[in-house]
Design a protein around this motif. Structure first.
Motif, PDB file in Angstrom:
ATOM      1  N   ALA A   1      35.998   7.197  31.480  1.00 57.98           N
ATOM      2  CA  ALA A   1      36.626   7.617  30.225  1.00 57.98           C
ATOM      3  C   ALA A   1      37.046   9.076  30.366  1.00 57.98           C
ATOM      4  O   ALA A   1      36.886   9.698  31.430  1.00 57.98           O
ATOM      5  CB  ALA A   1      35.678   7.420  29.048  1.00 57.98           C
TER       6      ALA A   1
ATOM      7  N   GLU B   1      39.851   7.069  25.483  1.00 58.15           N
ATOM      8  CA  GLU B   1      40.046   6.067  26.527  1.00 58.15           C
ATOM      9  C   GLU B   1      41.146   6.468  27.500  1.00 58.15           C
ATOM     10  O   GLU B   1      41.173   6.019  28.643  1.00 58.15           O
ATOM     11  CB  GLU B   1      40.378   4.712  25.896  1.00 58.15           C
ATOM     12  N   LYS B   2      42.086   7.311  27.045  1.00 56.72           N
ATOM     13  CA  LYS B   2      43.189   7.776  27.868  1.00 56.72           C
ATOM     14  C   LYS B   2      43.349   9.280  27.676  1.00 56.72           C
ATOM     15  O   LYS B   2      42.931   9.822  26.646  1.00 56.72           O
ATOM     16  CB  LYS B   2      44.489   7.066  27.485  1.00 56.72           C
TER      17      LYS B   2
ATOM     18  N   ARG C   1      35.620  12.297  23.092  1.00 54.12           N
ATOM     19  CA  ARG C   1      35.859  11.237  24.070  1.00 54.12           C
ATOM     20  C   ARG C   1      37.094  10.428  23.690  1.00 54.12           C
ATOM     21  O   ARG C   1      37.374  10.211  22.506  1.00 54.12           O
ATOM     22  CB  ARG C   1      34.640  10.316  24.144  1.00 54.12           C
TER      23      ARG C   1
END
Length: 285
Positions: free
Chosen positions: A79, A101-102, A99
């Protein structure tokens, strides 16, 4: 948009999957009492960039209302994790982890509050992975609280959610021979960034005020890891009106120093210099 049009401080570039992702403190909000978010710019050639895309947005329940500073993004365990500093009128400045995902998708709060101590004025957290794979955060204990700014580190949990144990001091700003004393005896620590040379030497880039203004300096660990004694090098990497730097490799394997210059709002721009590395030392080419 062109790089010369981007007004950010504390720039950070993540090269990933054929593209460069640029993050930084918004020049328009950096010193004010109201901040609204953080952005990313995307490029394939380091000169032509997308328009800014907001990837973190202040929500009504988020504790910090100002000084959204120095976002750094790392790919870690599948991540993307952002280290960024925040402040409010009634709480100390501190670094949190977000945080996504991309690298250009929405970042959400990940850490359990600030990784830095809640009663410390602290900023500019950066990720360091030790030789044995342990994550640490290196950060500055700010001069506004301690006068002689401190460079500190704290061990982190493997999921980057919290600090493990107490922070420890790497060095004080006044240990550098080149540093200029500010008003009322203050010394500034700013913008740490660890870099391991090909020969294993561990360097720490950091910034403060030198004779020619904001500057980029180097400290070196005598044992190649974070628990060593940190020795200040007298030779500055960049000495005139630019700092808060980091190092990255281009997709054609050039080693670049990225910093903001000049150090005056709203003129700050992300600026690159090619580096050479030899025998545990870096030089601007």
């Amino acid at each position: 948009m062109k790089r010369s049009e981007i007004n950010i401080r504390d720039p950070f570039i993540l090269p990933y999957n054929g593209k460069y992702y640029l993050y930084g403190s918004r020049g328009s909000e950096v010193w004010g009492d109201s901040a609204t978010g953080l952005d990313v710019y995307v490029s394939e050639d380091l000169e032509n960039w997308s328009e800014p895309k907001e990837i973190f947005t202040r929500t009504p329940d988020f504790w910090a209302d100002r000084h959204y500073w120095a976002p750094e993004v790392y790919e870690y365990n599948g991540a993307f994790y952002m280290f960024a500093s925040f402040k409010s009128a009634d709480r100390c400045r501190g670094t949190m982890v977000l945080r996504a995902e991309k690298p250009d998708s929405e970042f959400i709060v990940w850490s359990e509050g600030t990784i830095t101590p809640s009663d410390w004025e602290a900023l500019d957290g950066t990720l360091y992975i030790s030789k044995d794979g342990t994550p640490y955060m290196i950060f500055c204990h700010e001069w506004v609280q301690v006068q002689d700014g401190e460079m500190c580190a704290v061990r982190m949990s493997s999921d980057l959610k919290r600090a493990v144990g107490e922070p420890f001091t790497l060095f004080h700003a006044s240990e550098a021979n080149w540093i200029v004393e500010g008003r009322e005896g203050i010394y500034i620590t700013d913008g740490p960034y660890p870099y391991r040379c090909a020969d294993g030497t561990l360097l720490l880039l950091w910034s403060s005020m030198g004779k020619e203004g904001y500057t980029e300096a180097i400290a070196v660990s005598d044992n190649g890891d974070i628990d060593g004694n940190w020795i200040q090098r007298d030779e500055l990497l960049f000495k005139k009106d630019g700092g808060h730097g980091m190092i990255f490799k281009t997709f054609d394997n050039k080693l670049l120093l990225l910093l903001h210059s000049p150090n005056k709002n709203p003129l700050e721009r992300p600026t690159y210099f090619e580096l050479s590395e030899e025998n545990g030392m870096l030089h601007v080419m």
